[in-house]
Structure formats: C-alpha cells, structure tokens
Design an enzyme around this catalytic site. Structure first.
Site, PDB file in Angstrom:
ATOM      1  N   LYS A  13      36.278  36.338  34.350  1.00 55.48           N
ATOM      2  CA  LYS A  13      36.175  37.125  36.422  1.00 55.48           C
ATOM      3  C   LYS A  13      35.340  36.168  37.370  1.00 55.48           C
ATOM      4  O   LYS A  13      35.351  36.238  38.367  1.00 55.48           O
ATOM      5  CB  LYS A  13      35.846  38.361  36.701  1.00 55.48           C
ATOM      6  CG  LYS A  13      35.657  39.623  37.912  1.00 55.48           C
ATOM      7  CD  LYS A  13      37.532  38.484  38.537  1.00 55.48           C
ATOM      8  CE  LYS A  13      37.623  39.706  39.906  1.00 55.48           C
ATOM      9  NZ  LYS A  13      36.874  40.069  40.350  1.00 55.48           N
ATOM     10  N   GLU A  63      38.597  31.234  43.786  1.00 57.10           N
ATOM     11  CA  GLU A  63      39.018  32.626  44.815  1.00 57.10           C
ATOM     12  C   GLU A  63      38.024  31.797  46.067  1.00 57.10           C
ATOM     13  O   GLU A  63      38.746  31.335  47.363  1.00 57.10           O
ATOM     14  CB  GLU A  63      38.521  33.637  44.485  1.00 57.10           C
ATOM     15  CG  GLU A  63      38.921  34.949  45.767  1.00 57.10           C
ATOM     16  CD  GLU A  63      38.756  35.935  45.510  1.00 57.10           C
ATOM     17  OE1 GLU A  63      37.994  36.640  46.088  1.00 57.10           O
ATOM     18  OE2 GLU A  63      39.594  36.433  44.711  1.00 57.10           O
TER      19      GLU A  63
END
Length: 338
Positions: free
Chosen positions: A189, A196
């Site tokens: 993550k 991102e």
C-alpha cells in the site's frame, strides 16, 4: 462473522456499513458517541468502551483498528490486556510497515496475532468496495478471509481457481490479496500511494500546460523574469480544461479513477477558486522514496511528486529567495514586483 471495529471515521464507518450489508455482525466503538450512535442506526452493535467491545465478541476475536497511524500503538496498548491467545488485531490504516513488524513481535508472546491491511477506496468504498493489500500469517489471514471478501469490490469469496491457477489469482480478481508475511500489506500500500502521488502530479502538470496554452494571446514584455515566446502564434489556444479532462475519461489510455475525480472537480469549479494549492502528504510517499533508496532502485517520478508537495506548502520559499539574491549579485537582476 462477527468483528469489532475501532474507529468510525469516513472509511471505518463505511466498512462497517458494507460488512453489515454483506451479512456480517459488527460491534463498533469510537471516541465520538455520536459516531457510534450513527452506525448503530445502520445496524451495528455499539460499544461505549473497548472492554465492552471485546466482551461482545466471540472467541477467537477479530478487532479491526481504523484510526490514524499515530494512535495505533495507543489503541493496541489498551486492547492487549483485554484480548486472549488466538485473537487477531487488524490494522487497516496507513501504518509504516516497520511498525507492523514490531507490533507483531510484541504481541507474539501473548499469542495475539497481528494482520496489516493496506486499504484503498476512500469515501467511495461503501458503494464500490475497497482494494485490500494484506500482510500476516497465512492461516490467520485465511480464518478472517470472509471479511476481506465482503469489503472487496467483488463482495464475495472467489470461486475455486481453474486451469492450474493459485488462490491468489482468485483473490486478486476480487480486489483483495494476501501479499505475504506481516508488513507486506502496508508495504504494498505504501508503494501504491507513492504511485498515486506520481499520477496525480502528472495530471496536474499536464493540465497546467494546457491552461497556459494561450500565452501568445497575452501582452508580454521580454524581461529578466520571463523569456519571450519563440513564436506567439504557437500559443493561441484558450482551452476548456474541464471539457478536456472529461473527454480523456472516454476511451483514452490515460483514463483512471483519479481522472474521474479531476474531471468532476473541474466540472463543479473550473477555476478551482476554493482551493489554495497546499498539498499535504500522509507519509507513504516519503516511505516509498526511502525504501527505493535502501534497496537501490531509481524512483525519479515518485521522488519529484513528493518534492512538489513540499513546495506547495511554501517549503521552497527560502530557496527561491536565495536564487533571487544570487541573480542580483552576478547579473544585477532585480526582482519584478507583483
């Protein structure tokens, strides 16, 4: 299954709602009594304290912590004396994977298992499901897999994999994956969030170029601050940025959920007047760059995207002043007043 949820912010509350909708029982606790009251109205069982939450769960217990990374250790310290051997603590926030490894080691003597879950989906997770990246002991993760399956976009356990595939193939297709031992979920993550940052920066920079494509239509003087355009006729485009972001959403190779959100923001406010341009970072981008340095792999885009966030918060102001001072010193270039 029955599971405890500690932390009823936007994502925690939506997770409880999705689990209830999927047929699970949830016992929920938050420091805010109003948050507990609101989720009870959605079908959860409320708890006024952590001891009450633990008491309401059957053994072996599973308690999901959905709180800021800075307070996870405090919550675990309160839960530890309440839990028994075989119980499971799940951290679904954005903890550093180093902390996951430490916590699992600290809980091991008491026989309490620790599972880390990198969670992506944001405020849209209730409707669309959450992408879950999971770290922990294989048998422990398997024992609570129905929770992950319900929270995932697939919303159910995967069918048995045919054709020689692995169980991971089925999980990944549903939107969740046991990535490896403790820490692996948050490690994956972490890199996800670093990516991102890079994608967001690419959209922002590209659309900013388009926004200034009318520079040739502006009256400009060649001065020390702004070099003249090579040919103003090449920059005569007054473009509809909101419409461009929308057309890219349909059939374009760069379409994505982030572009969907960008287009929606521009449709609602083409000039984005309500935003100041100060962009925070929650830590994962920094950790991603640090990991890249430690393992010795290049991460140019991710690093630049992180630094641009620092710049947006005024952290480049002193450096900019130094540049201006040096230009004055060697070339007599005075700053142009606003």
């Amino acid at each position: 299954m029955r599971i405890g949820m500690v932390g009823l912010g936007r994502m925690g509350a939506n997770m409880v709602r999705r689990l209830i909708k999927g047929g699970h029982e949830c016992v929920a606790y938050d420091n805010s009594a109003d948050a507990v009251k609101a989720i009870v109205a959605q079908g959860a069982k409320g708890a006024k304290s952590l001891p009450e939450l633990v008491e309401a769960l059957p053994a072996p217990r599973a308690v999901w912590i959905m709180v800021p990374a800075s307070v996870v250790d405090s919550v675990i310290a309160q839960l530890r004396p309440l839990l028994k051997r075989g119980d499971v603590i799940i951290d679904g926030g954005n903890s550093n994977y180093h902390d996951d490894i430490r916590r699992a080691e600290e809980l091991q003597p008491a026989g309490i298992h620790y599972v880390d879950v990198g969670t992506s989906g944001g405020v849209l997770g209730f409707e669309n499901g959450f992408s879950l990246m999971i770290g922990g002991e294989k048998d422990v993760v398997a024992s609570i897999e129905p929770i992950f399956a319900t929270l995932s976009p697939g919303g159910r356990m995967p069918e048995p994999v045919k054709g020689g595939g692995t169980p991971a193939d089925g999980q990944a297709g549903m939107g969740y994956l046991h990535c490896g031992p403790v820490g692996a979920g948050h490690f994956v993550k972490m890199v996800h969030n670093g990516i991102e940052y890079g994608i967001m920066a690419a959209y922002a920079e590209g659309l900013n170029i388009l926004k200034h494509a009318d520079a040739g239509m502006q009256t400009r003087e060649a001065d020390a601050e702004t070099a003249p355009l090579s040919n103003p006729k090449y920059f005569q485009y007054k473009l509809d940025i909101a419409a461009i972001s929308e057309v890219w959403r349909h059939g374009s190779i760069i379409s994505s959920r982030l572009l969907d959100l960008t287009a929606a923001a521009l449709a609602a406010s083409p000039k984005l007047e309500e935003f100041g341009g100060r962009v925070s970072d929650s830590g994962e981008g920094r950790w991603t760059v640090q990991a890249a340095i430690e393992v010795g792999v290049p991460a140019y885009v991710l690093s630049a995207a992180l630094y641009s966030r620092f710049e947006s918060r005024g952290r480049a102001e002193f450096a900019d002043k130094l540049l201006s001072a040096m230009r004055l010193g060697f070339g007599g270039h005075h700053e142009k007043k606003d």
